[in-house]
Write an enzyme that holds these catalytic residues in place. Structure first.
Site, PDB file in Angstrom:
ATOM      1  N   GLY A 181      -0.410   5.075   2.331  1.00  0.00           N
ATOM      2  CA  GLY A 181      -1.015   4.590   1.096  1.00  0.00           C
ATOM      3  C   GLY A 181      -1.782   5.695   0.396  1.00  0.00           C
ATOM      4  O   GLY A 181      -1.217   6.532  -0.301  1.00  0.00           O
ATOM      5  N   GLY A 182      -3.105   5.741   0.633  1.00  0.00           N
ATOM      6  CA  GLY A 182      -3.994   6.675  -0.065  1.00  0.00           C
ATOM      7  C   GLY A 182      -3.487   8.110  -0.113  1.00  0.00           C
ATOM      8  O   GLY A 182      -3.500   8.748  -1.172  1.00  0.00           O
TER       9      GLY A 182
ATOM     10  N   ASN B  96       3.316   4.511  -0.484  1.00  0.00           N
ATOM     11  CA  ASN B  96       3.009   3.286  -1.228  1.00  0.00           C
ATOM     12  C   ASN B  96       1.860   3.606  -2.186  1.00  0.00           C
ATOM     13  O   ASN B  96       0.713   3.720  -1.753  1.00  0.00           O
ATOM     14  CB  ASN B  96       2.605   2.181  -0.230  1.00  0.00           C
ATOM     15  N   TRP B  97       2.195   3.731  -3.445  1.00  0.00           N
ATOM     16  CA  TRP B  97       1.167   4.121  -4.426  1.00  0.00           C
ATOM     17  C   TRP B  97       0.257   2.956  -4.792  1.00  0.00           C
ATOM     18  O   TRP B  97      -0.718   3.142  -5.516  1.00  0.00           O
ATOM     19  CB  TRP B  97       1.828   4.692  -5.688  1.00  0.00           C
ATOM     20  N   LYS B  98       0.608   1.781  -4.374  1.00  0.00           N
ATOM     21  CA  LYS B  98      -0.159   0.559  -4.682  1.00  0.00           C
ATOM     22  C   LYS B  98      -0.391   0.442  -6.193  1.00  0.00           C
ATOM     23  O   LYS B  98       0.434   0.903  -6.967  1.00  0.00           O
ATOM     24  CB  LYS B  98      -1.484   0.541  -3.910  1.00  0.00           C
TER      25      LYS B  98
ATOM     26  N   GLU C 173       1.497  -2.196  10.512  1.00  0.00           N
ATOM     27  CA  GLU C 173       0.271  -1.795   9.835  1.00  0.00           C
ATOM     28  C   GLU C 173      -0.882  -2.708  10.258  1.00  0.00           C
ATOM     29  O   GLU C 173      -1.038  -3.806   9.691  1.00  0.00           O
ATOM     30  CB  GLU C 173       0.457  -1.897   8.324  1.00  0.00           C
TER      31      GLU C 173
ATOM     32  N   GLY D 119      -6.356   1.623   4.524  1.00  0.00           N
ATOM     33  CA  GLY D 119      -7.311   2.034   3.503  1.00  0.00           C
ATOM     34  C   GLY D 119      -8.741   2.155   3.999  1.00  0.00           C
ATOM     35  O   GLY D 119      -9.673   2.235   3.199  1.00  0.00           O
TER      36      GLY D 119
ATOM     37  N   SER E  61      -4.114   4.436   7.267  1.00  0.00           N
ATOM     38  CA  SER E  61      -4.957   5.641   7.234  1.00  0.00           C
ATOM     39  C   SER E  61      -4.277   6.880   7.812  1.00  0.00           C
ATOM     40  O   SER E  61      -4.927   7.698   8.467  1.00  0.00           O
ATOM     41  CB  SER E  61      -6.304   5.381   7.921  1.00  0.00           C
TER      42      SER E  61
ATOM     43  N   HIS F 174       3.498  -6.795   2.550  1.00  0.00           N
ATOM     44  CA  HIS F 174       2.326  -5.927   2.754  1.00  0.00           C
ATOM     45  C   HIS F 174       1.093  -6.809   2.953  1.00  0.00           C
ATOM     46  O   HIS F 174       0.954  -7.850   2.310  1.00  0.00           O
ATOM     47  CB  HIS F 174       2.147  -5.002   1.541  1.00  0.00           C
TER      48      HIS F 174
HETATM   49  C1  PEP Z   1      -0.485   1.075   2.999  1.00  0.00           C
HETATM   50  O1  PEP Z   1      -0.767   0.860   1.834  1.00  0.00           O
HETATM   51  O2  PEP Z   1       0.512   0.553   3.491  1.00  0.00           O
HETATM   52  C2  PEP Z   1      -1.363   1.941   3.797  1.00  0.00           C
HETATM   53  C3  PEP Z   1      -1.053   2.168   5.048  1.00  0.00           C
HETATM   54  O3  PEP Z   1      -2.476   2.456   3.179  1.00  0.00           O
HETATM   55  P1  PEP Z   1      -3.427   3.658   3.702  1.00  0.00           P
HETATM   56  O4  PEP Z   1      -2.503   4.767   4.155  1.00  0.00           O
HETATM   57  O5  PEP Z   1      -4.256   4.031   2.545  1.00  0.00           O
HETATM   58  O6  PEP Z   1      -4.188   3.113   4.857  1.00  0.00           O
END
Ligand code: PEP
Length: 252
Positions: free
Chosen positions: A231-232, A9-11, A164, A170, A210, A94
């Site tokens: 995400g990140g 997920n590049w957000k 999640e 994040g 994370s 999300h």
């Molecule tokens: C997400 O955006 O769904 C996510 C899990 O982000 P991150 O991996 O950065 O915690």
């Protein structure tokens, strides 16, 4: 057997040219990794470009959001039909959308219905907030999120769930793999109650929050966890590749 899956997920990151560079940096290596679904979810404006860049590869494309109306005077929104023309997957519900854009269970439900109607595969995100976790309300919260999101939906078309915990997204503070495995087991039992045992057994349920190249193995060694929504770390080609590789090896 559930095919494992890693979705990036590049957000709200990457310009079109940055998205192009990121895909170019991963495409060849990612394409080679088998026994796993590899999905990237760039921002809307890059979907068409990324689709061309991954053509002919085993990489799949997803969107990060959807609007539930088919078309019309909804300035700025993207419809299910527009997305179905471009990609196969769509992230729905999300926690950032629930938190910053007031998405309720009812809206999430409408979005899922609209995605399924056009053949898109939803990745439904659920998870408790920190205060809910600390109050011991995780089970109650995820059970209610599941119920409201899936109201009156009979046909799931391979819908996936991403568990999640909001406090892990994040923040660099992932859940423990044991906690994540337990809650995902609970989600699966709820799916069996809402649908049936076979649907629950076959449903892919991912962990998100994370996940990095350093902790991926720990999560993927858990039997209930079928992959991750990342995400990140999905914005760094080497990290994303490593997470996909580890998952593919563990879940052979
Ligand atoms: C997400 O955006 O769904 C996510 C899990 O982000 P991150 O991996 O950065 O915690």
């Amino acid at each position: 057997m559930r095919v494992p899956m890693i979705a990036g997920n590049w957000k709200m990151n990457t310009t079109v040219s940055e998205a192009t560079e990121l895909v170019k940096a991963m495409r060849a290596e990612l394409d080679k990794i088998g026994n796993i679904d590899k999905v990237i979810c760039p921002p809307f404006i890059s979907l068409a470009v990324v689709r061309e860049l991954i053509k002919g590869s085993s990489i799949k494309l997803g969107a990060q959001n959807i609007y539930f109306k088919e078309k019309g005077a909804y300035t700025g929104e993207i419809s299910p039909l527009m997305l179905a023309d471009l990609c196969k997957f769509v992230i729905i519900g999300h926690s950032e959308r629930r938190q910053y854009f007031n998405e309720t269970g009812e809206i999430v439900n409408k979005k899922i219905v609209s995605a399924l109607r056009v053949g898109l595969k939803p990745i439904l995100c659920i998870g408790e907030r920190l205060e809910e976790n600390e109050a011991g309300r995780t089970e109650e919260v995820v059970t209610e999120q599941l119920r409201s999101s899936l109201t009156e939906i009979d046909y799931l078309n391979g819908l996936m769930i991403a568990y999640e915990p909001v406090w892990a997204i994040g923040t660099g503070k992932a859940a423990t793999s044991k906690q994540a495995n337990e809650t995902i087991g609970l989600i699966r039992r709820n799916i069996a109650k809402l649908y049936d045992k076979e649907i629950a057994r076959d449903m892919r349920i991912l962990y998100g929050g994370s996940v990095t190249a350093a902790n991926a193995t720990e999560f993927m060694n858990q039997p209930e966890i079928d992959g991750a929504l990342v995400g990140g770390a999905s914005l760094k080609a080497d990290q994303f590749l490593s997470i996909v590789k580890q998952t593919s090896e563990i879940k052979q």
